[in-house]
Design a protein around this motif. Structure first.
Motif, PDB file in Angstrom:
ATOM      1  N   VAL A 169     -34.350 -50.615  25.239  1.00 54.80           N
ATOM      2  CA  VAL A 169     -33.700 -51.377  24.099  1.00 54.80           C
ATOM      3  C   VAL A 169     -34.086 -50.817  22.952  1.00 54.80           C
ATOM      4  O   VAL A 169     -35.326 -50.775  22.672  1.00 54.80           O
ATOM      5  CB  VAL A 169     -34.144 -52.913  24.554  1.00 54.80           C
ATOM      6  CG1 VAL A 169     -33.691 -53.721  23.425  1.00 54.80           C
ATOM      7  CG2 VAL A 169     -33.791 -53.326  25.939  1.00 54.80           C
ATOM      8  N   VAL A 170     -33.242 -50.756  21.976  1.00 52.17           N
ATOM      9  CA  VAL A 170     -33.358 -50.299  20.685  1.00 52.17           C
ATOM     10  C   VAL A 170     -33.614 -51.418  19.952  1.00 52.17           C
ATOM     11  O   VAL A 170     -32.325 -52.094  19.906  1.00 52.17           O
ATOM     12  CB  VAL A 170     -32.441 -49.237  20.283  1.00 52.17           C
ATOM     13  CG1 VAL A 170     -32.748 -48.593  18.897  1.00 52.17           C
ATOM     14  CG2 VAL A 170     -32.197 -48.103  21.311  1.00 52.17           C
ATOM     15  N   ALA A 171     -34.481 -51.658  19.059  1.00 46.69           N
ATOM     16  CA  ALA A 171     -34.333 -52.815  18.192  1.00 46.69           C
ATOM     17  C   ALA A 171     -34.397 -52.402  16.846  1.00 46.69           C
ATOM     18  O   ALA A 171     -35.112 -51.594  16.350  1.00 46.69           O
ATOM     19  CB  ALA A 171     -35.600 -53.683  18.431  1.00 46.69           C
ATOM     20  N   PHE A 172     -33.474 -53.104  16.120  1.00 49.20           N
ATOM     21  CA  PHE A 172     -33.273 -53.011  14.595  1.00 49.20           C
ATOM     22  C   PHE A 172     -33.546 -54.262  13.953  1.00 49.20           C
ATOM     23  O   PHE A 172     -33.002 -55.449  14.323  1.00 49.20           O
ATOM     24  CB  PHE A 172     -31.944 -52.438  14.294  1.00 49.20           C
ATOM     25  CG  PHE A 172     -31.631 -51.314  14.805  1.00 49.20           C
ATOM     26  CD1 PHE A 172     -31.764 -50.165  14.159  1.00 49.20           C
ATOM     27  CD2 PHE A 172     -30.661 -51.254  16.075  1.00 49.20           C
ATOM     28  CE1 PHE A 172     -31.518 -48.757  14.860  1.00 49.20           C
ATOM     29  CE2 PHE A 172     -30.578 -49.977  16.550  1.00 49.20           C
ATOM     30  CZ  PHE A 172     -30.806 -48.906  15.861  1.00 49.20           C
ATOM     31  N   PHE A 173     -34.434 -54.421  12.895  1.00 53.12           N
ATOM     32  CA  PHE A 173     -34.601 -55.607  11.980  1.00 53.12           C
ATOM     33  C   PHE A 173     -33.591 -55.591  11.050  1.00 53.12           C
ATOM     34  O   PHE A 173     -33.136 -54.716  10.379  1.00 53.12           O
ATOM     35  CB  PHE A 173     -35.967 -55.515  11.324  1.00 53.12           C
ATOM     36  CG  PHE A 173     -37.384 -55.510  12.090  1.00 53.12           C
ATOM     37  CD1 PHE A 173     -37.250 -56.450  13.029  1.00 53.12           C
ATOM     38  CD2 PHE A 173     -38.101 -54.466  12.133  1.00 53.12           C
ATOM     39  CE1 PHE A 173     -38.393 -56.541  13.852  1.00 53.12           C
ATOM     40  CE2 PHE A 173     -39.190 -54.327  12.992  1.00 53.12           C
ATOM     41  CZ  PHE A 173     -39.374 -55.658  13.859  1.00 53.12           C
ATOM     42  N   GLU A 214     -27.748 -44.911  10.059  1.00 51.60           N
ATOM     43  CA  GLU A 214     -28.739 -44.405   9.142  1.00 51.60           C
ATOM     44  C   GLU A 214     -30.148 -44.788   9.494  1.00 51.60           C
ATOM     45  O   GLU A 214     -31.033 -43.735   9.703  1.00 51.60           O
ATOM     46  CB  GLU A 214     -28.723 -44.970   7.783  1.00 51.60           C
ATOM     47  CG  GLU A 214     -29.579 -44.187   6.746  1.00 51.60           C
ATOM     48  CD  GLU A 214     -29.710 -44.911   5.321  1.00 51.60           C
ATOM     49  OE1 GLU A 214     -30.396 -44.433   4.637  1.00 51.60           O
ATOM     50  OE2 GLU A 214     -28.871 -45.950   5.145  1.00 51.60           O
ATOM     51  N   GLN A 215     -30.420 -45.731  10.282  1.00 50.80           N
ATOM     52  CA  GLN A 215     -31.731 -46.118  10.859  1.00 50.80           C
ATOM     53  C   GLN A 215     -31.950 -45.250  11.876  1.00 50.80           C
ATOM     54  O   GLN A 215     -33.000 -44.633  12.192  1.00 50.80           O
ATOM     55  CB  GLN A 215     -31.804 -47.501  11.325  1.00 50.80           C
ATOM     56  CG  GLN A 215     -32.261 -48.581  10.148  1.00 50.80           C
ATOM     57  CD  GLN A 215     -33.408 -48.514   9.591  1.00 50.80           C
ATOM     58  OE1 GLN A 215     -34.332 -48.139  10.531  1.00 50.80           O
ATOM     59  NE2 GLN A 215     -33.726 -48.717   8.243  1.00 50.80           N
ATOM     60  N   ALA A 216     -31.096 -45.180  12.835  1.00 44.23           N
ATOM     61  CA  ALA A 216     -31.167 -44.304  14.135  1.00 44.23           C
ATOM     62  C   ALA A 216     -31.294 -42.804  13.948  1.00 44.23           C
ATOM     63  O   ALA A 216     -31.701 -42.068  14.887  1.00 44.23           O
ATOM     64  CB  ALA A 216     -29.765 -44.591  14.890  1.00 44.23           C
ATOM     65  N   TYR A 221     -40.241 -44.057  14.843  1.00 44.68           N
ATOM     66  CA  TYR A 221     -39.975 -45.396  15.178  1.00 44.68           C
ATOM     67  C   TYR A 221     -41.100 -45.777  16.273  1.00 44.68           C
ATOM     68  O   TYR A 221     -42.171 -44.794  16.561  1.00 44.68           O
ATOM     69  CB  TYR A 221     -38.620 -45.205  16.300  1.00 44.68           C
ATOM     70  CG  TYR A 221     -38.590 -44.183  17.259  1.00 44.68           C
ATOM     71  CD1 TYR A 221     -39.394 -44.433  18.619  1.00 44.68           C
ATOM     72  CD2 TYR A 221     -38.058 -42.938  16.938  1.00 44.68           C
ATOM     73  CE1 TYR A 221     -39.022 -43.423  19.584  1.00 44.68           C
ATOM     74  CE2 TYR A 221     -37.925 -42.106  17.885  1.00 44.68           C
ATOM     75  CZ  TYR A 221     -38.530 -42.286  19.252  1.00 44.68           C
ATOM     76  OH  TYR A 221     -38.446 -41.211  20.056  1.00 44.68           O
ATOM     77  N   TYR A 222     -41.375 -46.970  16.545  1.00 51.76           N
ATOM     78  CA  TYR A 222     -42.281 -47.352  17.652  1.00 51.76           C
ATOM     79  C   TYR A 222     -41.818 -47.632  18.918  1.00 51.76           C
ATOM     80  O   TYR A 222     -40.774 -47.852  19.179  1.00 51.76           O
ATOM     81  CB  TYR A 222     -43.147 -48.694  16.946  1.00 51.76           C
ATOM     82  CG  TYR A 222     -43.649 -48.460  15.642  1.00 51.76           C
ATOM     83  CD1 TYR A 222     -45.173 -48.281  15.595  1.00 51.76           C
ATOM     84  CD2 TYR A 222     -42.903 -48.508  14.649  1.00 51.76           C
ATOM     85  CE1 TYR A 222     -45.836 -47.967  14.636  1.00 51.76           C
ATOM     86  CE2 TYR A 222     -43.646 -48.450  13.314  1.00 51.76           C
ATOM     87  CZ  TYR A 222     -44.834 -48.139  13.372  1.00 51.76           C
ATOM     88  OH  TYR A 222     -45.566 -47.733  12.210  1.00 51.76           O
TER      89      TYR A 222
END
Ligand code: ZN
Length: 305
Positions: A169-173, A214-216, A221-222
């Motif tokens: 699961v990839v999480a973005f805030f 852009e984030q990806a 990343y953690y």
């Protein structure tokens, strides 16, 4: 310190009381139990013994730096192909794709396995300061998006959901700001306005995920080994969490609060699981050789919020 390997990316956490969760969350979880044909109570008890529940608080200084994995790769997430559906399942808005080859996630902590896109959904709260599930450096953000993928070797999400290496699961805030709309996120909001009734769905353009491109592409990343944050809470998730929030407008966040839940047409004002208090966990910050600069950039960007 020895170089950590993916096999040692693991964690130990203690469950908080599930009874404290919002009643609407429990109704939605009952639906999930029926969907996946599992006894949620038995599953929860089983996974309690393993104690690697999510979400958790992430702290940079307690993370282990790890720079020897291949880059994480997103394939097809931003393709203009096929169609998308956005569905109000009474707990959240869920995006799925059809009539196309599904996006694939590979590399990084996923090693040699390919993970197929299953769905993307959102978490939010009744204010702009507490709608995320993971906490980063003591800070909560307005929303958290979860892009759920299953390991291709298990053929389906249903088959993968309870396997230790079953899900990624990839999480973005997402953070509400006083700035104008995030135009890339607006397709998601326009579709959300059309599914306020529970069990309603609408088409959404297939390129509706450009807001996290852009984030990806950031190298830092953690990652840690944890669980689903909804029933059946299986500890089958390799979490990949991008620390820098994506700015959206306050109006865009509020769009999600208009969604109705089961069974009484109440609005979904909060769909966040509480933080699970860790006894000990292994969290890794991942980057390749060019990643260090990206992490510095992330720190700078975070100061804006
Ligand atoms: Zn989620």
């Amino acid at each position: 310190m020895d170089q950590p390997t993916a096999a040692c990316v693991t964690g130990l956490t203690r469950n908080s009381c599930l009874c404290a969760e919002d009643v609407d969350v429990r109704f939605a979880q009952e639906d999930q139990r029926k969907k996946y044909n599992v006894d949620a109570n038995i599953i929860v008890e089983k996974w309690r013994l393993h104690k690697v529940q999510s979400p958790i608080e992430l702290k940079h200084e307690e993370s282990n730096e790890c720079d020897h994995f291949e880059p994480l790769e997103f394939h097809g997430h931003w393709d203009v192909a096929g169609s998308g559906n956005l569905f109000n399942n009474g707990f959240t808005a869920t995006l799925t794709f059809y009539d196309r080859e599904l996006p694939v996630l590979k590399g990084g902590p996923l090693l040699n396995d390919n993970f197929v896109f299953e769905q993307l959904h959102f978490h939010w709260s009744d204010d702009d300061h507490s709608g995320c599930e993971h906490i980063f450096e003591g800070r909560a953000y307005s929303m958290e998006a979860h892009a759920v993928h299953y390991n291709q070797k298990y053929n389906s999400f249903k088959e993968a959901v309870d396997k230790h290496d079953g899900l990624a699961v990839v999480a973005f805030f997402l953070q509400a700001t006083d700035d104008s709309k995030n135009e890339l996120f607006e397709k998601m909001c326009e579709a959300t306005k059309k599914i306020d009734k529970v069990n309603s769905k609408t088409q959404i353009p297939p390129d509706c995920l450009l807001w996290f491109k852009e984030q990806a592409n950031c190298k830092g990343y953690y990652t840690y080994q944890g669980s689903l944050t909804t029933a059946p809470f299986c500890e089958s998730v390799t979490w990949i969490i991008y620390p820098t929030p994506i700015a959206i407008s306050r109006e865009q966040v509020s769009t999600f609060r208009n969604l109705k839940s089961t069974p009484c047409e109440k609005t979904i004002v909060k769909n966040v699981r509480p933080i699970q208090i860790p006894e000990k966990n292994w969290i890794f910050i991942m980057y390749d050789r060019t990643g260090e600069a990206e992490i510095d950039r992330n720190v700078e960007l975070r100061k804006k919020f």
